[in-house]
Motif scaffolding. Structure first.
Motif, PDB file in Angstrom:
ATOM      1  N   GLN A 175     -13.320  -2.391 -17.377  1.00  0.00           N
ATOM      2  CA  GLN A 175     -12.359  -3.131 -16.553  1.00  0.00           C
ATOM      3  C   GLN A 175     -13.070  -4.184 -15.706  1.00  0.00           C
ATOM      4  O   GLN A 175     -12.624  -5.334 -15.614  1.00  0.00           O
ATOM      5  CB  GLN A 175     -11.587  -2.178 -15.652  1.00  0.00           C
ATOM      6  CG  GLN A 175     -10.507  -2.878 -14.829  1.00  0.00           C
ATOM      7  CD  GLN A 175      -9.822  -1.935 -13.863  1.00  0.00           C
ATOM      8  OE1 GLN A 175     -10.464  -1.044 -13.309  1.00  0.00           O
ATOM      9  NE2 GLN A 175      -8.526  -2.121 -13.663  1.00  0.00           N
ATOM     10  N   LYS A 176     -14.190  -3.812 -15.108  1.00  0.00           N
ATOM     11  CA  LYS A 176     -14.975  -4.757 -14.309  1.00  0.00           C
ATOM     12  C   LYS A 176     -15.498  -5.896 -15.191  1.00  0.00           C
ATOM     13  O   LYS A 176     -15.536  -7.055 -14.777  1.00  0.00           O
ATOM     14  CB  LYS A 176     -16.138  -4.034 -13.640  1.00  0.00           C
ATOM     15  CG  LYS A 176     -15.733  -3.108 -12.509  1.00  0.00           C
ATOM     16  CD  LYS A 176     -16.955  -2.452 -11.874  1.00  0.00           C
ATOM     17  CE  LYS A 176     -16.553  -1.556 -10.707  1.00  0.00           C
ATOM     18  NZ  LYS A 176     -17.739  -0.898 -10.097  1.00  0.00           N
ATOM     19  N   PHE A 177     -15.911  -5.528 -16.408  1.00  0.00           N
ATOM     20  CA  PHE A 177     -16.412  -6.532 -17.358  1.00  0.00           C
ATOM     21  C   PHE A 177     -15.320  -7.558 -17.677  1.00  0.00           C
ATOM     22  O   PHE A 177     -15.567  -8.771 -17.681  1.00  0.00           O
ATOM     23  CB  PHE A 177     -16.867  -5.818 -18.634  1.00  0.00           C
ATOM     24  CG  PHE A 177     -17.228  -6.742 -19.769  1.00  0.00           C
ATOM     25  CD1 PHE A 177     -18.463  -7.360 -19.807  1.00  0.00           C
ATOM     26  CD2 PHE A 177     -16.329  -6.977 -20.799  1.00  0.00           C
ATOM     27  CE1 PHE A 177     -18.798  -8.212 -20.856  1.00  0.00           C
ATOM     28  CE2 PHE A 177     -16.658  -7.822 -21.851  1.00  0.00           C
ATOM     29  CZ  PHE A 177     -17.897  -8.440 -21.873  1.00  0.00           C
ATOM     30  N   LEU A 178     -14.096  -7.091 -17.908  1.00  0.00           N
ATOM     31  CA  LEU A 178     -12.986  -7.990 -18.236  1.00  0.00           C
ATOM     32  C   LEU A 178     -12.621  -8.881 -17.043  1.00  0.00           C
ATOM     33  O   LEU A 178     -12.352 -10.073 -17.209  1.00  0.00           O
ATOM     34  CB  LEU A 178     -11.770  -7.181 -18.669  1.00  0.00           C
ATOM     35  CG  LEU A 178     -11.871  -6.460 -20.018  1.00  0.00           C
ATOM     36  CD1 LEU A 178     -10.672  -5.550 -20.218  1.00  0.00           C
ATOM     37  CD2 LEU A 178     -11.991  -7.446 -21.163  1.00  0.00           C
ATOM     38  N   LEU A 179     -12.613  -8.312 -15.860  1.00  0.00           N
ATOM     39  CA  LEU A 179     -12.293  -9.081 -14.657  1.00  0.00           C
ATOM     40  C   LEU A 179     -13.352 -10.148 -14.397  1.00  0.00           C
ATOM     41  O   LEU A 179     -13.035 -11.272 -13.978  1.00  0.00           O
ATOM     42  CB  LEU A 179     -12.159  -8.156 -13.454  1.00  0.00           C
ATOM     43  CG  LEU A 179     -10.941  -7.215 -13.467  1.00  0.00           C
ATOM     44  CD1 LEU A 179     -11.014  -6.217 -12.331  1.00  0.00           C
ATOM     45  CD2 LEU A 179      -9.643  -8.020 -13.396  1.00  0.00           C
ATOM     46  N   LYS A 180     -14.602  -9.812 -14.660  1.00  0.00           N
ATOM     47  CA  LYS A 180     -15.685 -10.782 -14.508  1.00  0.00           C
ATOM     48  C   LYS A 180     -15.530 -11.912 -15.531  1.00  0.00           C
ATOM     49  O   LYS A 180     -15.729 -13.097 -15.215  1.00  0.00           O
ATOM     50  CB  LYS A 180     -17.037 -10.081 -14.690  1.00  0.00           C
ATOM     51  CG  LYS A 180     -18.250 -11.008 -14.567  1.00  0.00           C
ATOM     52  CD  LYS A 180     -18.383 -11.588 -13.173  1.00  0.00           C
ATOM     53  CE  LYS A 180     -19.647 -12.418 -13.058  1.00  0.00           C
ATOM     54  NZ  LYS A 180     -19.768 -13.058 -11.703  1.00  0.00           N
ATOM     55  N   LEU A 181     -15.162 -11.546 -16.746  1.00  0.00           N
ATOM     56  CA  LEU A 181     -14.961 -12.533 -17.803  1.00  0.00           C
ATOM     57  C   LEU A 181     -13.789 -13.455 -17.455  1.00  0.00           C
ATOM     58  O   LEU A 181     -13.852 -14.678 -17.666  1.00  0.00           O
ATOM     59  CB  LEU A 181     -14.704 -11.817 -19.129  1.00  0.00           C
ATOM     60  CG  LEU A 181     -14.721 -12.663 -20.410  1.00  0.00           C
ATOM     61  CD1 LEU A 181     -16.014 -13.437 -20.549  1.00  0.00           C
ATOM     62  CD2 LEU A 181     -14.523 -11.762 -21.626  1.00  0.00           C
TER      63      LEU A 181
END
Length: 327
Positions: free
Chosen positions: A294-300
């Motif tokens: 989830q953090k990875f997607l939000l960063k992307l």
């Protein structure tokens, strides 16, 4: 150290490409390869709108028809297995009736015309100087649509004929878009169905044509895709299994040379950021519902928001939102 390659230098195009450029490609399948690369890098490009077209006469004719708004020859429609095609277009253009096909062609012609009026760059890739003519009327066809060979005669276009076709197109395009940058290239794809010697003859004629056009119109740019393939990548390991089309490795190398010819450092840097976002999006997590993903997607998502507004990331944004719905 002894060199085992014959690399060569070529000049950069004076009118470079950046992400506010408006591009159209037309011609052989190499136009599609370069065009798809440009689309992947978020450039505004209309890629081979009439489908793959190999010979100069058909390419120049389609461009003239697009500019002038004149319809294609109404006598060149054909019915094959209850489906209609046109001899001056690729087989991807078809319809259940002549009227349906006419509407499809008309819509594409309008789109091409509008793009040509605003285009900064037009890439024309020439594939072969050989043409097929319908015996019944002598018309040059862009595609034989699997009709019997007895319906056609095969011949080699002359330099004067090709020059005349280009001149007619070029004078028309300058009337509606005098600042357009025309880029010529000869396709590195080998047309060995014509025969090895005949393919070399055909490519040589296309090279001479491009040379003469650049001499006549110094503002035209020639990109040496064919020469890169033939004289720099002189090895069958740079071909696909059919020994005709450049391999992925060869396409990558030619794309790098393309970037050298057309992109400044700022554009190259932006392309790297676009590529990083696309590669990150292809990442498949071990656990799609983990907090880390989830953090990875939000960063992307945040990285995309920092990109220039004129770049279309709608597909990537949709993919991220669909994945975020899992949380």
């Amino acid at each position: 150290m002894k060199s085992f390659r014959t690399t060569f230098r070529f000049k950069q195009c004076d009118k470079g490409i950046h992400h506010s450029s408006n591009i159209i490609t037309i011609g052989s399948c190499f136009s599609e390869v370069i065009g798809e690369r440009l689309l992947d890098c978020k450039f505004n490009a209309l890629v081979n709108p009439y489908g793959t077209t190999f010979n100069p006469a058909s390419i120049f004719n389609l461009l003239i028809k697009s500019i002038t708004g004149k319809p294609l020859d109404p006598d060149l429609y054909l019915n094959r297995h209850d489906h209609f095609f046109h001899y001056q277009l690729h087989s991807s253009f078809s319809g259940t009736s002549v009227e349906a096909l006419e509407m499809k062609i008309g819509g594409t012609r309008i789109k091409v015309s509008e793009q040509l009026e605003s285009a900064t760059h037009l890439f024309i890739t020439l594939g072969t100087a050989f043409v097929y003519r319908l015996l019944e009327n002598g018309s040059i066809v862009a595609n034989c649509h699997k009709q019997p060979q007895k319906y056609f005669s095969k011949s080699l276009l002359g330099l004067d004929e090709m020059m005349e076709g280009f001149n007619a197109f070029y004078q028309n395009i300058l009337l509606i878009n005098p600042g357009i940058q025309v880029v010529l290239t000869v396709s590195p794809v080998r047309h060995i169905k014509d025969g090895i010697s005949q393919n070399q003859l055909s490519k040589s004629l296309l090279n001479i044509l491009c040379h003469q056009l650049v001499a006549a119109y110094p503002e035209i740019y020639y990109f040496p895709a064919y020469e890169i393939m033939m004289d720099d990548l002189r090895d069958y390991r740079f071909y696909k299994d059919d020994m005709i089309h450049p391999s992925f490795m060869a396409e990558e190398y030619i794309w790098e040379q393309f970037q050298t010819a057309f992109f400044n450092e700022e554009t190259k840097d932006l392309i790297q950021h676009v590529d990083q976002i696309k590669r990150n999006l292809k990442h498949r997590p071990f656990n799609p519902q983990s907090q880390a993903h989830q953090k990875f997607l939000l960063k992307l998502k945040e990285l995309i928001s920092l990109m220039p507004e004129n770049l279309d990331f709608s597909h990537e944004k949709q993919s991220i939102e669909e994945q975020l719905k899992l949380f």
